[in-house]
Write a protein that holds these residues in place. Structure first.
Motif, PDB file in Angstrom:
ATOM      1  N   ARG A 128     -14.636  27.293 -26.684  1.00 47.78           N
ATOM      2  CA  ARG A 128     -13.232  28.102 -27.671  1.00 47.78           C
ATOM      3  C   ARG A 128     -13.397  26.976 -28.890  1.00 47.78           C
ATOM      4  O   ARG A 128     -13.600  26.110 -29.515  1.00 47.78           O
ATOM      5  CB  ARG A 128     -12.012  26.480 -26.689  1.00 47.78           C
ATOM      6  CG  ARG A 128     -12.006  27.415 -25.219  1.00 47.78           C
ATOM      7  CD  ARG A 128     -10.811  27.122 -24.906  1.00 47.78           C
ATOM      8  NE  ARG A 128      -9.468  27.386 -25.282  1.00 47.78           N
ATOM      9  CZ  ARG A 128      -8.156  27.017 -26.007  1.00 47.78           C
ATOM     10  NH1 ARG A 128      -8.432  25.700 -24.777  1.00 47.78           N
ATOM     11  NH2 ARG A 128      -7.476  27.644 -25.999  1.00 47.78           N
ATOM     12  N   VAL A 129     -12.753  27.520 -29.271  1.00 43.16           N
ATOM     13  CA  VAL A 129     -12.635  27.660 -30.845  1.00 43.16           C
ATOM     14  C   VAL A 129     -11.922  26.016 -31.699  1.00 43.16           C
ATOM     15  O   VAL A 129     -11.741  25.195 -32.387  1.00 43.16           O
ATOM     16  CB  VAL A 129     -11.712  28.523 -31.867  1.00 43.16           C
ATOM     17  CG1 VAL A 129     -10.459  28.375 -31.071  1.00 43.16           C
ATOM     18  CG2 VAL A 129     -11.195  28.536 -33.007  1.00 43.16           C
ATOM     19  N   TYR A 130     -11.164  25.512 -30.030  1.00 45.36           N
ATOM     20  CA  TYR A 130     -10.159  24.554 -30.830  1.00 45.36           C
ATOM     21  C   TYR A 130     -11.195  23.291 -30.354  1.00 45.36           C
ATOM     22  O   TYR A 130     -11.228  21.944 -30.088  1.00 45.36           O
ATOM     23  CB  TYR A 130      -8.957  23.697 -29.523  1.00 45.36           C
ATOM     24  CG  TYR A 130      -8.508  25.103 -29.285  1.00 45.36           C
ATOM     25  CD1 TYR A 130      -7.424  25.272 -31.110  1.00 45.36           C
ATOM     26  CD2 TYR A 130      -8.369  26.399 -29.193  1.00 45.36           C
ATOM     27  CE1 TYR A 130      -6.892  26.128 -31.399  1.00 45.36           C
ATOM     28  CE2 TYR A 130      -7.606  28.054 -29.258  1.00 45.36           C
ATOM     29  CZ  TYR A 130      -5.807  27.612 -30.485  1.00 45.36           C
ATOM     30  OH  TYR A 130      -5.654  28.739 -30.725  1.00 45.36           O
ATOM     31  N   ASP A 177     -12.730  37.206 -31.422  1.00 46.14           N
ATOM     32  CA  ASP A 177     -11.689  37.440 -31.419  1.00 46.14           C
ATOM     33  C   ASP A 177     -10.676  38.462 -32.427  1.00 46.14           C
ATOM     34  O   ASP A 177     -11.400  38.423 -34.060  1.00 46.14           O
ATOM     35  CB  ASP A 177     -11.115  36.092 -31.252  1.00 46.14           C
ATOM     36  CG  ASP A 177     -10.779  35.476 -29.886  1.00 46.14           C
ATOM     37  OD1 ASP A 177     -11.559  36.127 -29.187  1.00 46.14           O
ATOM     38  OD2 ASP A 177     -10.281  34.283 -29.553  1.00 46.14           O
ATOM     39  N   PRO A 185      -6.959  32.356 -34.916  1.00 39.93           N
ATOM     40  CA  PRO A 185      -6.163  31.396 -33.829  1.00 39.93           C
ATOM     41  C   PRO A 185      -5.146  30.222 -34.119  1.00 39.93           C
ATOM     42  O   PRO A 185      -5.954  30.285 -35.383  1.00 39.93           O
ATOM     43  CB  PRO A 185      -7.576  30.801 -33.198  1.00 39.93           C
ATOM     44  CG  PRO A 185      -8.941  31.176 -33.979  1.00 39.93           C
ATOM     45  CD  PRO A 185      -8.278  31.902 -34.758  1.00 39.93           C
ATOM     46  N   ALA A 205     -10.703  31.998 -28.379  1.00 31.70           N
ATOM     47  CA  ALA A 205      -9.695  30.997 -28.351  1.00 31.70           C
ATOM     48  C   ALA A 205      -8.867  31.452 -26.909  1.00 31.70           C
ATOM     49  O   ALA A 205      -7.964  30.258 -26.580  1.00 31.70           O
ATOM     50  CB  ALA A 205      -8.801  32.179 -29.696  1.00 31.70           C
TER      51      ALA A 205
END
Length: 124
Positions: free
Chosen positions: A12-14, A28, A32, A101
């Motif tokens: 995940r980008v987070y 994506d 995001p 994301a």
């Protein structure tokens, strides 16, 4: 003797970027929310490899649509061999981390894409 299939991961980008991520490619179509370009620490934002807007809207992260979504997304990837090859080149050079994301870690297009790439690289 067959060569080893390159390492392809998803993340995940987070989650924080790490040195062992290797090449970090955001897969994506939309940027995001709440993530700066510096924090994302990407080597490439590859919008073209993401599911089409229509397919993404139809799926809308509904697990009930997951099997059909995966099949339809693989069909889209079949129609874009140059884009798939561009991503496969990153994997051939070393570890590749596909960045996404979506909230659901078990039902997202990066999973399908990673499996698709592994299969393509195994055939080569």
């Amino acid at each position: 003797m067959a060569s080893a299939i390159p390492s392809i991961r998803i993340k995940r980008v987070y989650a924080a970027a790490e040195a062992e991520d290797g090449a970090r490619v955001l897969v994506d179509r939309l940027w995001p929310r709440g993530i700066s370009k510096a924090r994302a620490a990407l080597d490439l934002w590859f919008k073209e490899i993401a599911p089409s807007p229509g397919l993404r809207a139809w799926f809308h992260q509904d697990p009930a649509h997951w099997p059909a979504f995966a099949e339809r997304y693989r069909a889209e990837l079949d129609r874009h061999p140059a884009a798939v090859e561009q991503l496969a080149e990153f994997a051939r050079k070393g570890r590749l981390t596909l960045i996404y994301a979506a909230h659901d870690p078990e039902h997202n297009h990066a999973l399908v894409l990673a499996d698709y790439l592994r299969a393509c690289l195994a055939e080569a």
